[in-house]
Design an enzyme around this catalytic site. Structure first.
Site, short mmCIF file in Angstrom:
data_model
loop_
_atom_site.label_atom_id
_atom_site.label_comp_id
_atom_site.label_asym_id
_atom_site.label_seq_id
_atom_site.Cartn_x
_atom_site.Cartn_y
_atom_site.Cartn_z
N ASN A 8 -8.25 1.78 -3.06
CA ASN A 8 -9.09 1.12 -4.06
C ASN A 8 -10.58 1.34 -3.76
O ASN A 8 -10.97 1.48 -2.60
CB ASN A 8 -8.90 -0.40 -4.01
CG ASN A 8 -7.59 -0.89 -4.59
OD1 ASN A 8 -7.56 -1.91 -5.26
ND2 ASN A 8 -6.49 -0.19 -4.35
N LYS A 19 2.42 -3.36 7.38
CA LYS A 19 2.60 -3.59 5.95
C LYS A 19 4.04 -3.27 5.55
O LYS A 19 4.65 -3.99 4.75
CB LYS A 19 1.62 -2.73 5.13
CG LYS A 19 0.18 -3.18 5.18
CD LYS A 19 -0.08 -4.56 4.59
CE LYS A 19 0.14 -4.66 3.10
NZ LYS A 19 -0.25 -5.99 2.57
N THR A 33 0.81 -1.22 0.00
CA THR A 33 0.00 0.00 0.00
C THR A 33 0.85 1.27 0.00
O THR A 33 1.98 1.26 0.51
CB THR A 33 -0.91 -0.02 1.26
OG1 THR A 33 -1.45 1.28 1.47
CG2 THR A 33 -0.13 -0.39 2.51
N ASP A 34 0.28 2.36 -0.51
CA ASP A 34 0.97 3.66 -0.46
C ASP A 34 1.13 4.14 0.99
O ASP A 34 1.95 5.03 1.26
CB ASP A 34 0.22 4.71 -1.29
CG ASP A 34 -1.23 4.94 -0.90
OD1 ASP A 34 -1.73 4.27 0.03
OD2 ASP A 34 -1.88 5.82 -1.51
N GLU A 35 0.35 3.56 1.91
CA GLU A 35 0.39 4.04 3.30
C GLU A 35 1.75 3.80 3.96
O GLU A 35 2.07 4.43 4.95
CB GLU A 35 -0.74 3.42 4.11
CG GLU A 35 -2.09 3.78 3.52
CD GLU A 35 -3.28 3.43 4.39
OE1 GLU A 35 -3.16 3.42 5.61
OE2 GLU A 35 -4.35 3.15 3.81
N TYR A 83 -1.40 -0.35 11.17
CA TYR A 83 -1.61 -1.05 9.89
C TYR A 83 -0.46 -0.82 8.95
O TYR A 83 0.16 -1.76 8.45
CB TYR A 83 -2.93 -0.60 9.24
CG TYR A 83 -3.03 -0.95 7.76
CD1 TYR A 83 -3.08 -2.28 7.34
CD2 TYR A 83 -3.06 0.05 6.78
CE1 TYR A 83 -3.14 -2.60 5.99
CE2 TYR A 83 -3.14 -0.27 5.42
CZ TYR A 83 -3.18 -1.59 5.04
OH TYR A 83 -3.24 -1.92 3.70
P1 NAD Z 1 -9.64 -7.22 2.77
O1 NAD Z 1 -9.56 -6.88 4.21
O2 NAD Z 1 -10.90 -6.94 2.03
O3 NAD Z 1 -9.35 -8.78 2.56
C1 NAD Z 1 -8.30 -9.44 3.21
C2 NAD Z 1 -8.47 -10.93 2.96
O4 NAD Z 1 -7.35 -11.60 3.57
C3 NAD Z 1 -9.73 -11.52 3.58
O5 NAD Z 1 -10.34 -12.41 2.68
C4 NAD Z 1 -9.21 -12.26 4.81
O6 NAD Z 1 -10.03 -13.35 5.19
C5 NAD Z 1 -7.84 -12.69 4.34
N1 NAD Z 1 -6.89 -12.91 5.45
C6 NAD Z 1 -6.66 -12.10 6.52
N2 NAD Z 1 -5.73 -12.66 7.32
C7 NAD Z 1 -5.35 -13.83 6.73
C8 NAD Z 1 -4.40 -14.84 7.06
N3 NAD Z 1 -3.67 -14.75 8.19
N4 NAD Z 1 -4.26 -15.89 6.24
C9 NAD Z 1 -5.02 -16.00 5.11
N5 NAD Z 1 -5.94 -15.08 4.75
C10 NAD Z 1 -6.09 -14.00 5.54
O7 NAD Z 1 -8.39 -6.51 2.08
P2 NAD Z 1 -8.24 -5.83 0.65
O8 NAD Z 1 -8.73 -4.45 0.71
O9 NAD Z 1 -8.75 -6.76 -0.38
O10 NAD Z 1 -6.64 -5.75 0.55
C11 NAD Z 1 -5.88 -6.82 -0.01
C12 NAD Z 1 -4.41 -6.45 0.01
O11 NAD Z 1 -4.19 -5.25 -0.73
C13 NAD Z 1 -3.85 -6.18 1.41
O12 NAD Z 1 -2.56 -6.72 1.48
C14 NAD Z 1 -3.82 -4.66 1.51
O13 NAD Z 1 -2.81 -4.24 2.38
C15 NAD Z 1 -3.52 -4.30 0.06
N6 NAD Z 1 -4.01 -2.97 -0.34
C16 NAD Z 1 -5.31 -2.63 -0.16
C17 NAD Z 1 -5.75 -1.37 -0.60
C18 NAD Z 1 -7.19 -0.96 -0.48
O14 NAD Z 1 -7.51 0.19 -0.80
N7 NAD Z 1 -8.10 -1.81 -0.08
C19 NAD Z 1 -4.84 -0.49 -1.19
C20 NAD Z 1 -3.51 -0.89 -1.35
C21 NAD Z 1 -3.11 -2.14 -0.93
#
Ligand code: NAD
Length: 339
Positions: free
Chosen positions: A183, A157, A128-130, A153
């Site tokens: 996103n 990350k 993430t950009d964070e 968080y």
């Molecule tokens: P989300 O919270 O919607 O989904 C996370 C998923 O990971 C869930 O299905 C959860 O059950 C699973 N999970 C959590 N802990 C787990 C573990 N220990 N083992 C296996 N599965 C596990 O998250 P998201 O928004 O889809 O984000 C996905 C990735 O993208 C993350 O790594 C996040 O840091 C990164 N990201 C998200 C955004 C955003 O805007 N949402 C932006 C940049 C990066």
């Protein structure tokens, strides 16, 4: 290719699995997910029905469980990993940081170790950009911006990213790290800004906006992010970091007002609440490296993407209700109630 996608039942993972199943008939997907409150296997029920047991497999497991990860990598003869699995909600990390360290740091290390031992030759770590912290009014994050995470968080990350980096530097393991801005799109858990506001406005509830609402995020449609991750998987240079953004900087208040217009509800629903501690002021991504090396470019215009997203949540009200379980409601009430 036999691809392990972790966190495939979450927001971005679900959209990524759908993209791969639709666009890459030569790839078999194994979805490893712990099914935390944020993971919903029903997101992929149709994929399970059409491709389950042939091109799609689900494994209920934890990325921090070395034995389970080793077994899954071996049993499915995995050649590549995309790691989306994470604890992702900043407010929850402020409330209770421990699960963030376990999954985002220990889990990432466990997965890297097992993948390397199993001879997996491609590993994309999604971040993430964070991790870069916050920006003033000018400038954008590049891949060489120093890491300066401000929340539990983003700190977890950043630690996971540094593990991935170390696997490349120490073992020559071909990891690619992607970092993306905020996103939006279908299947996002309703604790995050856009689905939270759509759901609450639809129910005529007040819309809690942190502080003055002028915190700026660089919004990217989840499909653009998923296309970027697929490019990183297929063309990424081992050891590289790639930023992805949507070229759509908007203050939170403007996003909330746009949602209210789209759902036809009044701005009087907006309530400014005490700001989130350590709230980053502005994020913006320079994604010129991904453009040059991967051919990445966001395709969505934010206003079109937001209108489509609002329509999706309104057409999938049952999905929104089903994921908002009792535990979720209890957290939201406690969090916004206390603040
Ligand atoms: P989300 O919270 O919607 O989904 C996370 C998923 O990971 C869930 O299905 C959860 O059950 C699973 N999970 C959590 N802990 C787990 C573990 N220990 N083992 C296996 N599965 C596990 O998250 P998201 O928004 O889809 O984000 C996905 C990735 O993208 C993350 O790594 C996040 O840091 C990164 N990201 C998200 C955004 C955003 O805007 N949402 C932006 C940049 C990066």
């Amino acid at each position: 290719m036999r691809l392990l996608v972790t966190g495939g039942c979450g927001f971005i993972g679900t959209n990524f699995v759908r993209l791969v199943i639709d666009r890459r008939p030569d790839i078999t997907v194994v979805n490893l997910d712990k099914l935390t409150y944020a993971g919903n296997p029903l997101n992929l029920a149709d994929v399970e029905k059409t491709h389950g047991g042939t091109r799609y497999f689900f494994e209920h497991a934890d990325i921090a469980d070395a034995g389970a990860v080793r077994r899954i990598l071996a049993q499915h003869r995995i050649d590549a990993v995309v790691n989306f699995a994470a604890e992702t909600h900043v407010d929850r990390s402020i409330d209770d940081p421990a699960p963030f360290v376990v999954t985002n740091v220990l889990g990432t290390q466990t997965l890297l170790t097992a993948a390397r031992e199993a001879g997996v030759t491609r590993f994309v770590h999604v971040s993430t950009d964070e991790v870069y912290g916050t920006l003033g009014p000018e400038g954008r994050f590049t891949e060489s911006t120093p890491l300066a995470p401000n929340s539990p968080y983003s700190a977890s990350k950043a630690a996971g990213d540094l593990m991935a980096r170390a696997w490349f530097e120490t073992y020559g393991y071909p990891v690619v790290i992607t970092r993306c801005s905020n996103n939006y799109g279908p299947y996002q858990f309703p604790e995050k800004l856009i689905p939270l506001m759509i759901g609450r406005a639809g129910r005529d509830e007040t819309l809690p906006v942190y502080g003055d609402g002028m915190n700026v995020r660089d919004w990217i449609h989840v499909d653009d992010h998923c296309r970027g991750v697929l490019l990183a998987l297929e063309k990424g240079r081992p050891g590289a970091v790639y930023n992805f953004g949507g070229a759509a900087e908007r203050p939170n208040l403007e996003v909330v007002r746009a949602i209210l217009r789209l759902v036809g509800k009044p701005e009087s629903l907006i309530r400014h609440v005490t700001d989130r501690p350590g709230h980053d002021r502005r994020y913006a991504m320079d994604f010129s490296l991904a453009a040059q090396e991967l051919g990445y470019a966001p395709e969505y215009d934010f206003e079109r993407g937001l209108a489509e997203t609002v329509a999706w949540y309104r057409n999938n009200a049952a999905w929104l209700e089903s994921v908002a379980s009792g535990a979720y409601r209890e957290f939201m009430q406690r969090w916004y109630g206390e603040r």
